[in-house]
Design a protein around this motif. Structure first.
Motif, PDB file in Angstrom:
ATOM      1  N   GLY A 150     -20.592   6.332  -4.456  1.00 30.45           N
ATOM      2  CA  GLY A 150     -19.651   6.676  -5.577  1.00 30.45           C
ATOM      3  C   GLY A 150     -18.187   6.836  -4.780  1.00 30.45           C
ATOM      4  N   HIS A 151     -18.186   6.200  -3.763  1.00 26.31           N
ATOM      5  CA  HIS A 151     -16.808   6.123  -3.189  1.00 26.31           C
ATOM      6  C   HIS A 151     -15.978   5.021  -3.246  1.00 26.31           C
ATOM      7  N   TRP A 152     -14.842   4.660  -4.196  1.00 23.19           N
ATOM      8  CA  TRP A 152     -14.505   3.571  -4.462  1.00 23.19           C
ATOM      9  C   TRP A 152     -12.978   3.209  -3.809  1.00 23.19           C
ATOM     10  N   GLU A 153     -12.683   2.013  -3.561  1.00 20.37           N
ATOM     11  CA  GLU A 153     -11.299   1.628  -3.134  1.00 20.37           C
ATOM     12  C   GLU A 153     -10.741   0.873  -4.341  1.00 20.37           C
ATOM     13  N   GLY A 154      -9.447   0.799  -4.348  1.00 20.04           N
ATOM     14  CA  GLY A 154      -8.608   0.156  -5.511  1.00 20.04           C
ATOM     15  C   GLY A 154      -7.608  -0.407  -5.181  1.00 20.04           C
ATOM     16  N   ASP A 155      -6.953  -1.554  -5.915  1.00 22.13           N
ATOM     17  CA  ASP A 155      -5.690  -2.105  -5.670  1.00 22.13           C
ATOM     18  C   ASP A 155      -5.751  -3.064  -6.818  1.00 22.13           C
ATOM     19  N   LEU A 156      -4.526  -3.537  -6.775  1.00 21.32           N
ATOM     20  CA  LEU A 156      -4.143  -4.802  -7.616  1.00 21.32           C
ATOM     21  C   LEU A 156      -3.931  -5.884  -6.723  1.00 21.32           C
ATOM     22  N   ILE A 157      -4.424  -7.195  -7.280  1.00 22.12           N
ATOM     23  CA  ILE A 157      -3.951  -8.297  -6.809  1.00 22.12           C
ATOM     24  C   ILE A 157      -3.071  -8.888  -7.760  1.00 22.12           C
ATOM     25  N   THR A 158      -1.852  -9.267  -7.264  1.00 24.84           N
ATOM     26  CA  THR A 158      -0.711  -9.729  -8.446  1.00 24.84           C
ATOM     27  C   THR A 158      -0.654 -11.272  -8.154  1.00 24.84           C
ATOM     28  N   GLY A 159       0.012 -11.820  -9.229  1.00 19.38           N
ATOM     29  CA  GLY A 159       0.183 -13.175  -9.606  1.00 19.38           C
ATOM     30  C   GLY A 159       1.658 -13.568  -9.078  1.00 19.38           C
ATOM     31  N   ALA A 160       2.183 -14.828  -9.591  1.00 17.15           N
ATOM     32  CA  ALA A 160       3.351 -15.177  -9.415  1.00 17.15           C
ATOM     33  C   ALA A 160       4.566 -14.235  -9.643  1.00 17.15           C
ATOM     34  N   SER A 161       5.355 -14.123  -8.664  1.00 22.39           N
ATOM     35  CA  SER A 161       6.541 -13.149  -8.753  1.00 22.39           C
ATOM     36  C   SER A 161       6.245 -11.764  -9.256  1.00 22.39           C
ATOM     37  N   ASN A 162       4.749 -11.336  -8.974  1.00 21.57           N
ATOM     38  CA  ASN A 162       4.293 -10.015  -9.420  1.00 21.57           C
ATOM     39  C   ASN A 162       4.307  -9.735 -10.772  1.00 21.57           C
ATOM     40  N   ARG A 163       4.373 -10.658 -11.603  1.00 21.87           N
ATOM     41  CA  ARG A 163       4.361 -10.591 -13.024  1.00 21.87           C
ATOM     42  C   ARG A 163       3.093 -10.466 -13.598  1.00 21.87           C
TER      43      ARG A 163
ATOM     44  N   ARG B  93     -17.296   9.532  -7.431  1.00 19.50           N
ATOM     45  CA  ARG B  93     -17.007  10.680  -6.703  1.00 19.50           C
ATOM     46  C   ARG B  93     -15.627  10.635  -6.490  1.00 19.50           C
ATOM     47  N   THR B  94     -15.063   9.464  -5.580  1.00 19.11           N
ATOM     48  CA  THR B  94     -13.762   9.341  -5.188  1.00 19.11           C
ATOM     49  C   THR B  94     -13.103   7.798  -5.616  1.00 19.11           C
ATOM     50  N   LEU B  95     -11.943   7.879  -5.719  1.00 20.27           N
ATOM     51  CA  LEU B  95     -11.041   6.540  -5.548  1.00 20.27           C
ATOM     52  C   LEU B  95     -10.135   6.576  -4.563  1.00 20.27           C
ATOM     53  N   THR B  96      -9.937   5.483  -3.630  1.00 23.39           N
ATOM     54  CA  THR B  96      -8.790   5.464  -2.592  1.00 23.39           C
ATOM     55  C   THR B  96      -7.710   4.261  -3.175  1.00 23.39           C
ATOM     56  N   TRP B  97      -6.798   4.557  -3.246  1.00 22.41           N
ATOM     57  CA  TRP B  97      -5.634   3.443  -3.429  1.00 22.41           C
ATOM     58  C   TRP B  97      -4.349   3.613  -2.640  1.00 22.41           C
ATOM     59  N   ASP B  98      -3.768   2.467  -2.701  1.00 23.81           N
ATOM     60  CA  ASP B  98      -2.493   2.547  -1.953  1.00 23.81           C
ATOM     61  C   ASP B  98      -1.418   3.433  -2.785  1.00 23.81           C
ATOM     62  N   GLN B  99      -0.162   3.597  -2.330  1.00 21.91           N
ATOM     63  CA  GLN B  99       0.844   4.127  -2.749  1.00 21.91           C
ATOM     64  C   GLN B  99       1.586   3.596  -3.811  1.00 21.91           C
ATOM     65  N   GLY B 100       1.125   2.214  -4.397  1.00 20.03           N
ATOM     66  CA  GLY B 100       1.906   1.635  -5.476  1.00 20.03           C
ATOM     67  C   GLY B 100       2.128   2.483  -6.830  1.00 20.03           C
ATOM     68  N   SER B 101       3.327   2.190  -7.465  1.00 19.36           N
ATOM     69  CA  SER B 101       3.737   2.971  -8.787  1.00 19.36           C
ATOM     70  C   SER B 101       2.842   2.502  -9.843  1.00 19.36           C
TER      71      SER B 101
END
Length: 171
Positions: A18-31, A76-84
């Protein structure tokens, strides 16, 4: 904002589900972006369809849609970077009934399961492409393919098999 050094030790040693890590993968020019969630014990992957934008509201709503169906013990938990995109983390944590932790700036190695997952996903969603072009159905296909790929770290079981066992243990 609660930092990763306050995360429970069970998240670090993978002894508890139940411990998760999350993020975004971004495309061209972060759009464009796809949200990625990886459970640390089972290496199970959830992909978050973000076809219109990856603002804090859109990301929080997508993560909530992906995780809400899970039993409370498996979120239980989610860990992420400090993105907006995580500006709404307080409300998201309340909605999910979970704790959200943040990595130190410029420290992706603090989310190794998610970073590995994102590397695998780049085979399907190359850098510099428009990620909004992929349908929710396509994301589910890729998610299923990754979750049904045997992993050496799981004694050659699949993340889907391990996660199903964890779900039955928590239902």
């Amino acid at each position: 904002m609660t930092m990763i050094d306050e995360r429970p030790p069970q998240a670090d040693d993978r002894t508890q589900a139940g411990h998760w890590e999350g993020d975004l993968i971004t495309g061209a020019s972060n759009r464009s972006a796809i949200g990625t969630l990886a459970e640390r014990k089972a290496r199970y992957v959830l992909l978050v369809h973000l076809p219109d934008n990856h603002t804090a509201d859109a990301t929080s709503a997508g993560v909530a849609r992906a995780m809400t169906p899970l039993p409370a013990d498996l979120r239980r938990t989610l860990t992420w970077d400090q993105g907006s995109e995580m500006a709404g983390h307080v409300q998201l944590a309340a909605d999910l009934g979970t704790s959200i932790y943040f990595c130190e700036p410029h420290s992706p190695w603090q989310r190794p399961t998610n970073e590995n997952t994102n590397g695998l996903l780049r085979d399907y969603f190359p850098k510099g492409t428009d990620l909004a072009a992929h349908s929710a159905e396509r994301l589910r296909e890729v998610q299923d393919e990754l979750n049904n790929r045997p992993r050496k770290c799981l004694n050659w079981e699949t993340p889907a098999t391990v996660f199903a066992r964890l779900q039955s243990d928590h239902s």
